[in-house]
Design an enzyme around this catalytic site. Sequence first.
Site, mmCIF file in Angstrom:
data_model
loop_
_atom_site.group_PDB
_atom_site.id
_atom_site.type_symbol
_atom_site.label_atom_id
_atom_site.label_comp_id
_atom_site.label_asym_id
_atom_site.label_seq_id
_atom_site.Cartn_x
_atom_site.Cartn_y
_atom_site.Cartn_z
ATOM 1 C CE LYS A 1 -5.853 1.919 -0.477
ATOM 2 N NZ LYS A 1 -6.341 1.956 0.856
ATOM 3 C CE LYS B 1 -3.498 2.421 2.719
ATOM 4 N NZ LYS B 1 -4.484 2.320 3.798
HETATM 5 C C1 PBG Z 1 -7.382 3.105 5.710
HETATM 6 C C2 PBG Z 1 -7.642 3.111 4.272
HETATM 7 C C3 PBG Z 1 -7.499 4.149 3.346
HETATM 8 C C4 PBG Z 1 -8.002 3.668 2.142
HETATM 9 C C5 PBG Z 1 -8.390 2.355 2.359
HETATM 10 N N1 PBG Z 1 -8.144 2.024 3.678
HETATM 11 C C6 PBG Z 1 -7.064 5.546 3.513
HETATM 12 C C7 PBG Z 1 -5.658 5.893 3.762
HETATM 13 O O1 PBG Z 1 -4.764 5.058 3.828
HETATM 14 O O2 PBG Z 1 -5.472 7.091 3.955
HETATM 15 C C8 PBG Z 1 -8.106 4.434 0.873
HETATM 16 C C9 PBG Z 1 -9.024 3.879 -0.129
HETATM 17 C C10 PBG Z 1 -9.385 4.781 -1.230
HETATM 18 O O3 PBG Z 1 -8.815 5.875 -1.429
HETATM 19 O O4 PBG Z 1 -10.306 4.408 -1.974
HETATM 20 N N2 PBG Z 1 -6.083 3.110 6.116
#
Ligand code: PBG
Length: 331
Positions: A254, A201
Amino acid sequence: MLQVSREANLLLRPRRTRRTSAVRALVRETRLDPSRFIYPLFVREGRGIREPLPAMPGQWRFSPDRLAREIDDVRGLGIGAVLLFGLPEHKDAAGSGAYAEDGVIQQAVRALRAAHPDLVIATDVCLCEYTSHGHCGIIRDGDVDNDETLGILARIAISQAAAGADLVAPSAMMDGQVGALRRALDASGFTGIAIMGYSAKYASAFYGPFRDAAGSAPQFGDRRGYQMDPANAREAEREIELDLAEGADIVMVKPALPYLDVIHRVSSRVAVPLAAYNVSGEYAMVKAAAERGWCDERSAVLEILTAIARAGADLIITYHAKEASQWLTSR
Ligand code: PBG
């Protein structure tokens, strides 16, 4: 690749298999199928609520009771699973709303489970939607404390499994989070609950609309101390290896579109399903351009989702899931 001699050039005509739509369908390499889509949904406290999200046209915040109705559509379209994000009424420094027995996500999962016994329900395991400071873990001395956060993430996962989730998805990017969840779930008797790790991520600018929807933007600093540097691809392989060693059942890259190379790089090397998250900012860009008439939404969305699948994703987490499934079934 085969070398083609100069004389043979015009004997070989790739256009032959592009001539009609039926021939194109016959030779198509990548097919989209709603059963590989995971639809993310936001749940807030209250009753009878379906409130539009300004930065994500076509997406809403639902109260748990309204969510069950929305899922009727989702099931009818053959969408593979839902991924739930909870937005609590009150946030605190410890994110305690995330694991409360009657927390918003626990209520939502119980309601959905009762209405749809065989729906695949995935839940986000993170603190940023629940903390007053907006970070994904517990703050100690101005920084997110990795190991203290692990215990809380495990507690969240257990409470979600107890409510009826099939799949818990840790997204906090804490080291060891998958292993901590696996041990805790097993020790509590939830040996059959799968873990989808947000393995690679990235610290991305494309989460903006999500943070707007969840009120989860960090109140100080940013997430670059725990989410990955967009410049790194080899490191994604390492993150995925670690999650697999810790027992992840599904791994993830992601965002999706700016990281197709990363998806492609890891897809042939993992033996578990690979998910890609087509995030909120990717969704909002298409919506914004389509609203202005700058691109045709349907073809743009299907092209994007096809590209993510072609790169090697088995599962696609996408806010386009409903519309795309409608388009795919009405072709
Ligand atoms: C939580 C999380 C996030 C997203 C998914 N889980 C936000 C972040 O990391 O700030 C983002 C998903 C999206 O933008 O569609 N940590």
